[in-house]
Design an enzyme around this catalytic site. Structure first.
Site, PDB file in Angstrom:
ATOM      1  N   GLU A   1       0.794  -1.247   0.000  1.00  0.00           N
ATOM      2  CA  GLU A   1       0.000   0.000   0.000  1.00  0.00           C
ATOM      3  C   GLU A   1       0.825   1.295   0.000  1.00  0.00           C
ATOM      4  OE1 GLU A   1      -2.735  -0.447   3.277  1.00  0.00           O
ATOM      5  OE2 GLU A   1      -3.770  -2.117   2.323  1.00  0.00           O
TER       6      GLU A   1
ATOM      7  N   GLU B   1      -5.932 -10.969  -1.193  1.00  0.00           N
ATOM      8  CA  GLU B   1      -6.763 -10.777   0.007  1.00  0.00           C
ATOM      9  C   GLU B   1      -8.247 -10.747  -0.371  1.00  0.00           C
ATOM     10  OE1 GLU B   1      -5.441  -7.393   2.337  1.00  0.00           O
ATOM     11  OE2 GLU B   1      -3.337  -7.776   1.898  1.00  0.00           O
TER      12      GLU B   1
HETATM   13  C1  GLA Z   1      -4.967  -4.595   4.281  1.00  0.00           C
HETATM   14  C2  GLA Z   1      -3.751  -5.400   4.718  1.00  0.00           C
HETATM   15  C3  GLA Z   1      -4.143  -6.705   5.349  1.00  0.00           C
HETATM   16  C4  GLA Z   1      -5.297  -6.546   6.308  1.00  0.00           C
HETATM   17  C5  GLA Z   1      -6.449  -5.895   5.575  1.00  0.00           C
HETATM   18  C6  GLA Z   1      -7.720  -5.803   6.367  1.00  0.00           C
HETATM   19  O1  GLA Z   1      -5.511  -5.052   3.122  1.00  0.00           O
HETATM   20  O2  GLA Z   1      -2.865  -5.669   3.656  1.00  0.00           O
HETATM   21  O3  GLA Z   1      -3.053  -7.237   6.047  1.00  0.00           O
HETATM   22  O4  GLA Z   1      -4.914  -5.790   7.420  1.00  0.00           O
HETATM   23  O5  GLA Z   1      -6.004  -4.599   5.218  1.00  0.00           O
HETATM   24  O6  GLA Z   1      -7.594  -5.996   7.707  1.00  0.00           O
END
Ligand code: GLA
Length: 395
Positions: free
Chosen positions: A181, A298
């Site tokens: 990020e 994710e």
């Molecule tokens: C981001 C992070 C994850 C997790 C998510 C939601 O996407 O990369 O590790 O913390 O937020 O909790």
């Protein structure tokens, strides 16, 4: 309207991520568990999980992963061993968890996850070396922007951290989220800066990104020559909106720094309509043309859309009606059709959890609002989406 919606969802993600800094400890109530015993909705509550395994159905496509913590190893063990062949530590490898003080590593939960992977023939994604959240205070202590000596200290601390994790888990981790990020939510800027909460950027500018990839590549090569190949990923959300800037960052690393990254992770925190398959394919195409691998890192599908009006209007909690279950299953279908169509370039597809009982979305962006983003309901029974995804693999 469409544009409004898209931006709205990004805003909702910003809010959603406001809780990421304080990722709750596994086992705590706030870790996403539904507190009560009763579950709204849950149409599949009597469906036995006696069908084929996801990992088998997708064996010739890509590994199927899930994020886990100690809770999952204790509570959904059978689902994990039956359906998944890849794991990501949901929080256990984040810096503030695993390296809480400069001289202290807390290996306990990450070791359990790594052992579970080794014992069950699963590989792991290493998540994550550098993020603007979940960074312990010691990391930045005494470091000043523009001061070369203290910046060298920061880089040395990062080196120690990266080397320690690679040494301990290098046998079982097959790809690492080196940087998470780093791209701004503001499309006018490339990088997330200090105003958006990145101490890394505030202190070191974009140099920290190059440090992290370079240090990880070197640590892997030192551990085992040749072993870094294909393992270094950049990971982010809203990739359909950020792809050009991610590729600009990758080009800067390659051309200015001589550092090649291997792949790009699409987090995949999506809702029932956003982003469109068309926009995802367009982002994939750009990444493939630039020569990078893709992973879905994710994946979960919230049933809410709090920003559909363009401003934050939290939707009231809903029951998981049969209609909603069908709609979500169809959405998972179109996404898995897309992933299979791109399987030559996709190295893994990882869900952000297993059961709706345990999802960050039960507390974000609305605390305590039950969500239904995953493939098993809060009673750990398969939802319609599981069969739909299996059907995509065996049409
Ligand atoms: C981001 C992070 C994850 C997790 C998510 C939601 O996407 O990369 O590790 O913390 O937020 O909790």
């Amino acid at each position: 309207m469409k544009q409004e919606f898209t931006c709205g969802f990004v805003l909702s993600f910003l809010l959603a991520c406001s809780g990421c800094a304080t990722n709750p400890a596994p086992g705590s109530d706030s870790a996403g568990g539904n507190s009560g015993g009763s579950m709204p909705g849950g149409n599949a509550a009597n469906t036995p999980d006696n069908g084929p395994a996801l990992k088998t159905a997708y064996a010739s496509d890509f590994p199927i992963g899930t994020a886990v913590g100690a809770w999952h190893l204790d509570n959904v063990t059978d689902i994990l061993t039956k359906h998944f062949n890849h794991l990501t530590a949901e929080n256990a490898m984040k810096t503030e968890t695993i390296h809480p003080a400069e001289a202290t590593f807390n290996w306990v939960e990450a070791d359990r996850i790594a052992k579970f992977g080794r014992d069950n023939g699963m590989k792991l994604a290493g998540h994550t070396f550098v993020w603007h959240r979940a960074q312990p205070a010691w990391l930045f202590s005494g470091v000043t922007a523009g001061d070369a000596t203290s910046l060298a200290t920061l880089k040395a601390r990062l080196k120690t951290h990266i080397e320690a994790l690679i040494e301990r888990y290098g046998d079982v981790v097959d790809n690492w989220d080196i940087v998470n990020e780093a791209i701004s939510d503001d499309s006018a800027k490339r990088y997330r800066d200090g105003a958006e909460g990145s101490q890394w950027f505030a202190l070191a500018g974009e140099e920290y990104i190059a440090w992290a990839f370079q240090l990880a590549r070197e640590a892997l090569e030192t551990r085992e020559p040749g072993s870094s190949k294909g393992k270094l990923y950049y990971n982010d959300y809203s990739m359909t909106l950020k792809v050009d800037r991610v590729l600009a960052m990758a080009a800067w690393l390659k051309n200015d720094k001589g550092i090649t990254i291997d792949g790009i992770g699409f987090q995949g925190h999506y809702n029932l309509t956003w982003p469109s398959v068309k926009d995802l394919q367009a982002a994939f195409d750009k990444i493939i043309a630039a020569g990078y691998r893709i992973k879905i890192s994710e994946l979960d599908l919230t049933v809410y859309s709090d920003y559909h009006t363009g401003s934050f209007k939290p939707q009231p909690m809903v029951n998981f009606t049969p209609e909603l279950e069908t709609q979500q299953a169809q959405r998972y279908r179109e996404l898995f059709e897309l992933f299979r169509a791109n399987k030559q370039h996709i190295t893994s597809v990882t869900f952000w959890g297993v059961s709706d009982e345990r999802s960050w979305l039960n507390n974000e962006p609305v605390k305590g609002r039950t969500d239904y983003p995953l493939l098993w309901d809060a009673m750990h029974k398969p939802k319609a989406a599981l069969q739909t995804i299996l059907d995509v693999a065996a049409p």
